[in-house]
Design a protein around this motif. Structure first.
Motif, short mmCIF file in Angstrom:
data_model
loop_
_atom_site.label_atom_id
_atom_site.label_comp_id
_atom_site.label_asym_id
_atom_site.label_seq_id
_atom_site.Cartn_x
_atom_site.Cartn_y
_atom_site.Cartn_z
N TYR A 241 49.75 41.81 92.42
CA TYR A 241 51.10 42.01 92.93
C TYR A 241 51.04 42.73 94.27
N ASN A 242 52.12 42.63 95.00
CA ASN A 242 52.26 43.34 96.27
C ASN A 242 52.86 44.71 95.97
N TYR A 243 52.12 45.77 96.32
CA TYR A 243 52.58 47.12 95.98
C TYR A 243 53.96 47.42 96.56
N GLU A 244 54.29 46.78 97.66
CA GLU A 244 55.59 47.02 98.28
C GLU A 244 56.74 46.45 97.44
N GLU A 245 56.39 45.72 96.36
CA GLU A 245 57.42 45.15 95.50
C GLU A 245 57.50 45.86 94.14
N ILE A 246 56.92 47.06 94.04
CA ILE A 246 56.91 47.72 92.73
C ILE A 246 58.31 48.06 92.23
N ALA A 247 59.28 48.21 93.14
CA ALA A 247 60.64 48.55 92.72
C ALA A 247 61.17 47.53 91.71
N ARG A 248 60.92 46.25 91.97
CA ARG A 248 61.45 45.21 91.07
C ARG A 248 60.80 45.29 89.69
N TYR A 249 59.49 45.63 89.64
CA TYR A 249 58.80 45.70 88.35
C TYR A 249 59.27 46.89 87.52
N TYR A 250 59.53 47.99 88.20
CA TYR A 250 60.05 49.16 87.48
C TYR A 250 61.46 48.91 86.98
N GLN A 251 62.27 48.26 87.79
CA GLN A 251 63.67 48.07 87.42
C GLN A 251 63.85 47.12 86.24
N ILE A 252 62.93 46.18 86.05
CA ILE A 252 63.07 45.26 84.91
C ILE A 252 62.24 45.72 83.71
N SER A 253 61.71 46.96 83.79
CA SER A 253 60.95 47.52 82.67
C SER A 253 61.79 48.57 81.95
N ASP A 254 61.62 48.65 80.64
CA ASP A 254 62.29 49.69 79.86
C ASP A 254 61.41 50.92 79.73
N PHE A 255 60.10 50.68 79.59
CA PHE A 255 59.12 51.76 79.50
C PHE A 255 57.91 51.41 80.36
N ILE A 256 57.19 52.45 80.79
CA ILE A 256 55.97 52.26 81.58
C ILE A 256 54.80 52.81 80.78
N TRP A 257 53.67 52.10 80.84
CA TRP A 257 52.47 52.50 80.10
C TRP A 257 51.43 53.08 81.06
N ALA A 258 51.06 54.34 80.85
CA ALA A 258 50.04 54.99 81.68
C ALA A 258 49.11 55.78 80.76
N VAL A 259 48.66 55.10 79.71
CA VAL A 259 47.81 55.74 78.70
C VAL A 259 46.36 55.34 78.93
N TYR A 260 45.51 56.32 79.15
CA TYR A 260 44.09 56.10 79.39
C TYR A 260 43.27 56.92 78.40
N PRO A 261 41.97 56.62 78.24
CA PRO A 261 41.17 57.33 77.24
C PRO A 261 41.08 58.83 77.51
N ALA A 262 41.62 59.63 76.60
CA ALA A 262 41.69 61.09 76.80
C ALA A 262 40.33 61.76 76.76
N ASN A 263 39.32 61.06 76.23
CA ASN A 263 37.97 61.65 76.19
C ASN A 263 37.21 61.45 77.49
N ASP A 264 37.83 60.78 78.45
CA ASP A 264 37.23 60.60 79.78
C ASP A 264 37.50 61.87 80.59
N TYR A 265 36.46 62.44 81.17
CA TYR A 265 36.58 63.72 81.89
C TYR A 265 37.59 63.64 83.04
N ASN A 266 37.56 62.54 83.78
CA ASN A 266 38.49 62.38 84.90
C ASN A 266 39.93 62.23 84.41
N VAL A 267 40.13 61.43 83.38
CA VAL A 267 41.47 61.21 82.83
C VAL A 267 42.10 62.52 82.37
#
Length: 360
Positions: A241-267
């Protein structure tokens, strides 16, 4: 005018470094060097040097072998450009620049922490980074949770998180294709397959929930095969996707998923771009429990932290929030209040960034 050379380990550049270069070019002469590991770049780039090879992403052995060739290219271009300041994006680029014994100023862009599933390797990497940050001229932090880890490092430091540009957050008129369904969207580089697949399986038992995977990454094929082989329903891979178009993806979403492995030191210490974006678009985002970001959203009640260790816990958490619409209203209101008097956009940090570089 100061000459700056930014060194990155991948191409195309991530959106943060694109913004960083854009800002610094307002005051300085800025070039960049990047490593295209899929040999996609066929043309010369203005104000940039691209090293193209075929190592790809996700294979650490191939990366290490390819890094020797990239190091040679890097050394040649740095000697050719003679920059006043080197910005080393990621710890491994700091390693390469230190190995060539560059005598100018070095600024470490701390985008991610060294990490490994193997505890011994992680220990070695952290010790190595500790040696590398000795005698550097400054650090740019991408996460507020990284800062305390570098208290012992005596050099100028600045926190510049990955805030979006104002222009790409402008709301547009758009409607969901199927308004009755609840849409959970992942927007970004597709990775962490072993954890993400649990979400895809979990929603199979929740009839009105669909998942949109927006973006691509090193594990694209894994996701495709898994979805086909498991005959998963209501899972859609949207591709790049084109990052400059993220507004449309957020607007048609009800929830956003940003779940990564918690046992990863960086995460554990990182702060997701999706945190900043979801706050701006006032969307409820799922984050990982047992991370500093998860603790932060729980404390401020501006998101949902989730245990992603198994699909049952994911299913239970999603059902719980859907069964309590008043909770959705409460969190959304909290997000609106949280936004007040907060720095939300990249442009609001530009002046501090330029002043920081000027003082080096």
């Amino acid at each position: 005018m100061k000459k700056i050379l930014l060194v990155d380990k991948m191409y195309p550049l991530n959106t943060r470094n694109e913004r960083l270069i854009m800002t610094l070019r307002k005051k300085f002469k800025v070039n960049f060097i990047a490593w295209d590991r899929e040999s996609n770049c066929k043309e010369s780039i203005e104000d940039g040097y691209i090293f193209s090879s075929f190592e790809g992403y996700g294979n650490k052995i191939k990366k290490i072998i390819g890094m020797r060739k990239y190091f040679k290219f890097l050394k040649e271009k740095i000697l050719e450009n003679k920059p006043d300041i080197l910005i080393c994006s990621h710890w491994d680029m700091l390693l390469l620049c230190k190995l060539m014994k560059y005598k100018g100023k070095i600024l470490y862009e701390n985008l991610d922490l060294p990490t490994s599933k193997n505890k011994i390797i992680l220990f070695i990497l952290l010790k190595l980074e500790k040696i590398l940050v000795k005698n550097i001229d400054g650090i740019l932090f991408a996460s507020r949770f990284f800062v305390k880890l570098y208290d012992e490092v005596k050099c100028p430091k600045l926190l510049i998180e990955n805030l979006p540009l104002k222009k790409i957050t402008k709301k547009i008129e758009i409607k969901k294709e199927n308004p009755k369904n609840i849409r959970i969207s992942f927007i970004g580089s597709l990775r962490y397959f072993d954890d993400m697949k649990k979400l895809l399986e979990a929603i199979q038992k929740i009839e009105n929930v669909e998942v949109y995977l927006i973006g691509k990454g090193a594990e694209n094929e894994k996701f495709k095969k898994f979805i086909i082989n498991k005959k998963l329903k209501r899972v859609f891979m949207m591709g790049d996707y084109n990052y400059e178009e993220i507004a449309r993806y957020y607007q048609i979403s009800d929830f956003i998923w940003a779940v990564y492995p918690a046992n990863d030191y960086n995460v554990k210490y990182a702060i997701s771009n999706k945190f900043h974006e979801s706050i701006i678009f006032e969307k409820i985002c799922f984050f990982s429990k047992n991370t500093l970001l998860g603790e932060y959203v729980d404390k401020n009640k501006i998101g949902i932290s989730i245990n992603s260790s198994n699909k049952e816990s994911i299913e239970k958490t999603i059902l719980n929030i859907l069964d309590h619409p008043e909770k959705i209203v409460e969190i959304t209101e909290n997000i609106k209040k949280y936004k007040q008097n907060k720095i939300l956009y990249w442009e609001e940090n530009e002046e501090n960034l330029i002043k920081f570089i000027e003082k080096l």
